[in-house]
Design an enzyme around this catalytic site. Structure first.
Site, PDB file in Angstrom:
ATOM      1  N   SER D  13       1.157  -1.145   0.004  1.00 34.83           N
ATOM      2  CA  SER D  13       0.016   0.390   0.212  1.00 34.83           C
ATOM      3  C   SER D  13       0.655   0.966   0.411  1.00 34.83           C
ATOM      4  O   SER D  13       0.342   2.057  -0.060  1.00 34.83           O
ATOM      5  CB  SER D  13      -0.986   0.144   0.710  1.00 34.83           C
ATOM      6  OG  SER D  13       0.396   0.054   2.839  1.00 34.83           O
ATOM      7  N   ALA D  16       6.411   2.786  -3.339  1.00 37.92           N
ATOM      8  CA  ALA D  16       7.419   1.487  -3.165  1.00 37.92           C
ATOM      9  C   ALA D  16       6.649   0.205  -3.804  1.00 37.92           C
ATOM     10  O   ALA D  16       6.850   0.041  -5.213  1.00 37.92           O
ATOM     11  CB  ALA D  16       8.523   1.588  -2.780  1.00 37.92           C
ATOM     12  N   CYS D 150      17.170   5.810  -3.567  1.00 38.36           N
ATOM     13  CA  CYS D 150      17.277   6.035  -3.955  1.00 38.36           C
ATOM     14  C   CYS D 150      17.904   7.629  -4.710  1.00 38.36           C
ATOM     15  O   CYS D 150      18.695   7.518  -5.855  1.00 38.36           O
ATOM     16  CB  CYS D 150      15.927   6.889  -4.707  1.00 38.36           C
ATOM     17  SG  CYS D 150      15.344   7.915  -3.204  1.00 38.36           S
TER      18      CYS D 150
END
Lengths: 347, 347, 347, 347
Positions: D13, D16, D150
């Site tokens: 949920s 990612a 990231c």
């Protein structure tokens, strides 16, 4: 100065309270003596309102520690002010409520609108609806001021002169409000989460907006009024477009005349209708931090449809500015005192 | 009031000129008598600066019609002021130039930076670099004020106390500036087209930024200074982060002390370094329309790296606010006059 | 593959042409052989459409160098396609026009809407209005497809089932469209200058929107339709709210039923009406790059007012996606081919 | 298809997990069989990921109901995956972790970085760091893939070829990352409240960013690496500028050569360095939803300073795209499968 009045702001960690605090700190006749916040008691107000750094050394206190002040400004969540109003009345001679608690005159309408009985229905008659353009006379020497709702203000100010002077047909009037995110308050939620909101155009109240009752109370005549509210990526500001119809034989000159007649002397109403350029109509972009309501219109001569446009800063003319303008009137001060900011461009 | 001075703004249809106009209109000792614009001559200033509606009835005139004024503010494109400087000197006793034309003292540096010979090199010595924090004494009674560049200001103000007091190592200093779109001016271009710019993070000057020369002229010591400029989706504001190194034996307390010692009495410098909450460091969001420079820092004790943070409104402390503060000093007025706006939150 | 068709895009440096190019490059049955641009001839298409880097090595050519192709897609400014239509017809069997030139059937309506005579009125009857939901049958084997307008599409798709099945009263219908900046095209202007547009909510067409004619042509029945268009800070997307009235005895179930009956099998229409959560209604945020039209509604039982909501990507379902869907139908291909992108969240 | 593998997403949920779900639903060789969410169990995935409407009928289940699948993708908060890793290993042959739990090889570095002991230090050796450009060979047939961070990815990909080939001096390297709000996850907070974030440029990690450890682990050589992270008004995307120095005798051609030599065959690395136009360098605006890492650079010949620029979608090449690319390699599939989206322009 003998004129100076003390102000206490109750519930001052929200956006409405914070904006009133900003304005009050810059007002020559006001001295803010206290700002309460249950959540932030003990912290400097600048932790929550960082724009006030170097301007204020105040710290939040608990509401239970509220001291006497000439003016008590209530910036509490809906329903809270009315429940404890006696408490606040004991503290100050002049009470200004920024919430919806004392705006509606009729307890039945309140119940229909807010889904519960009003906590102090006998008090409703004591309050003046804090819209200077409509209630200036009553605001003089007023001691109970119920600040008008932001979306309601944008609707009322656009429609009032036209309805008062009979320039609109008594048929359905439709108002679509584009609202910034600050109108939903300072508490975070799923809806206010930046990734969900930044790019969103979200219809949050297609029907049933509570400000309908306020607007209908304040506007002359009997006509169906329909509001739709949409949230936009802006933080501040409301742009309202209103669809209405003009009787046969009337033209856009009558709209002009009505606005001029009723608002000609108003310091915070500007008619914006420019033939050329890119800033032809009201735009909330220009109004952040100001107390202006910009009004514009355009008429479709083939159909009699007129599109009214109304822009305000929801925290300015929509809440705290409006409240301060009302206070200026109530005290017999220059009406524009502390409200001189012109707005920025570009921004 | 005997104190009141007249001001003419030359090139007043751009953003810098418009912001100065806004400030000047609200300044008790200034009276704007003229605003020129070749492109908009004959139009009301509010066509271009719609935030001034109801505040100003001025119309733009041609530069050729420039009248005498106590103060002439030049808001022209780079290179234009210097070429016609004699003309402007004939019109006013005090000249303020918002462009880069008179900032650099050394014609050679000017040539290396701007790629052409300075049009009036013999005049360069007459101008004071309009940074009040560094040049307050010279600004008193100054009649030629070269307003500091916006990115340069954010760099200079963050570094000056530390370099002056030897709190930084004389090694490479790297400044990364995040700049709003108004810094590129009021003329539209492919780069400023909203669909191309709204979502962009665009490195527009990774190397070779012209403000490097200004910053090196103004900052004490001899060290390599490297600037990188990136445009952001904001309209106003610069956030600059600066990477530098502190000598062994020094700590973040020394940074604090240096800032306090040099800026302790500065009305427009605020040290923002808060342990908790979401507003811990300088943020241009809070500075639109203000003359503040907010400074913050954080130190990595393991490496001696210090990250300085500096935020301004590029049109405020970066241009027009700076200029007005300098004018206040030059005239012996209260330094904060006309610059009291605290900024908005949220916005 | 024997199925593969060649495509030439004329006027491919704009946003509509660029979006069609993106879709066509990813379509298994299409091979883009040429993209013309007078302004950018000789340059790689990726100079203008940088998202296509590593995807396409095409270079723009002049229109004068247009070669034969199975399909010619015209993405020219209004009025340009019709004036040279014979030229393009000589180049390809199937012509798709993304402009407004061939959408209106009636030359008189064209003249009233666009203020000039249609350059090729005798051709108008050859074109199919490129809205697959209304004209699927005609689109099969069509060789002239006039891509529907973006705002018109958002209005038509929301209203069509309700008007067709008599679920709306034949009284004034009002549509308010919130439009992203890409709808104004790829050329910069004062209105599109980022500092003027980024924070703006600008009513740019309160009355007189040209898409009114398209919508009235395509929608059944005879009723007054009023459009108001407002530009928002988004780049892509249109959110349209439509105010209409339901006859006595009807309820929101009838709206549901009408949408289901007409759109139940449509691959690109989604009914979005969720009782809980923050994504309750259509929102263009979710549609960037997709070919979906999301529809929602809410009914005010007290007044019979129904608020319809419609969201599309103006460059997707509003232009290029719509066009590709029409081409898929025309060629008998799977209708969703090349249009499978689901949209991003968050974004 | 015999090639098709089943996938379960644990913690689906969040952003990612949602992005991986989107990619997996469009991947020809993957079949998503389960998505877990403790908070949303029982709800359709489209309640949380509304972009998947009409694409997926899946409902969230509790993690306790996890079934066997060929591939288990863990999208849990930091620390959660490692604590229950045995549980997940019992469910699938291939495990992909999107969190930081298994990225660092050295438990001591983990402890120094995350402030606590690793819950399963003996497992660390089993995991491949999920960066295809550096670890393609190890990823073939890998069954434990720790998806790279990231910000770390944007730093590593920019620096790796230059450090590997000795094109940079071994002195301080400084990386400044401009990060979108989705990087902070799907849970709302004061910091993510739209009114506080929409206009903010907020330095949230001037020093001490945890990805420093990852980057140092993966990059060749021994040099001081300094990261500063700033949040921007974008929702997705990271733009990283890196300041480094090139040895005497080297030039920007050596940077070109290094990138070409190392990345010449990489399907998702693009060197963006254009002499003209407005899209000269990497810009995250172009990368939403893609798996690209765009790299650029500019060199200051006077000082040897090189500014490297790196842009990714933090949820794409920064998380879910990277993960899917790694899975493609691990299964011997075409590396670009399911990752063909080119990105949008304008947007």
């Amino acid at each position: 100065m003998s004129e100076q009045k003390t102000v206490a702001i109750v519930g001052g960690s929200g956006y409405a309270g914070g904006e009133f605090l900003r304005l009050a700190l810059n007002h020559p006749n006001l001295k803010v003596t206290q700002v309460t916040s249950e959540r932030s008691a003990g912290l400097p107000v600048t932790m929550v309102h960082p724009n006030l750094r170097s301007r204020s050394n105040l710290k939040f206190t608990k509401m239970a520690e509220l001291q006497d002040a000439d003016i008590v400004v209530l910036a509490l969540p809906h329903g809270s002010a009315a429940k404890r109003i006696a408490e606040f009345e004991a503290r100050g001679r002049v009470i200004v409520d920024l919430s919806a608690d004392f705006r509606l005159k009729d307890p039945e309408v309140y119940r229909a609108t807010y889904g519960e009985d009003h906590p102090a229905p006998d008090k409703l008659g004591e309050w003046v609806y804090g819209n200077p353009e409509l209630h200036r006379a009553e605001l003089r020497d007023a001691t109970r001021i119920a600040c008008a709702g932001c979306f309601a203000t944008s609707v009322i100010l656009a429609l009032y002169p036209l309805l008062k002077l009979g320039v609109l047909l008594p048929k359905d009037i439709i108002a679509t409000g584009l609202v910034g995110s600050s109108a939903a308050g300072a508490s975070s939620s799923d809806a206010s989460h930046h990734p969900e909101r930044a790019g969103s155009l979200r219809v949050y109240k297609p029907i049933g907006h509570r400000h309908t009752a306020e607007a209908q109370q304040e506007l002359p005549g009997n006509f169906p009024l329909h509001l739709t509210a949409i949230s936009t990526p802006r933080v501040r500001g409301i742009l309202t477009t209103i669809q209405a119809w003009i009787p046969d034989g009337y033209s856009d000159r009558d709209v002009w005349s009505a606005y001029r007649e009723v608002y000609g002397q108003e310091p915070f109403i500007r008619i914006v209708k420019v033939a050329k350029g890119i800033h032809r109509y009201p735009d909330p972009m220009l109004l952040d931090g100001t107390n202006f309501c910009d009004l514009g219109f355009e008429m479709d001569n083939d159909t009699g449809r007129v599109v009214l446009m109304s822009a305000i800063d929801n925290l300015g003319k929509g809440t705290a500015g409006h409240a301060l303008q009302s206070l200026n009137i109530a005290h017999g001060w220059e009406e524009t005192l502390g409200l001189e900011f012109t707005g920025l461009h570009p921004v």
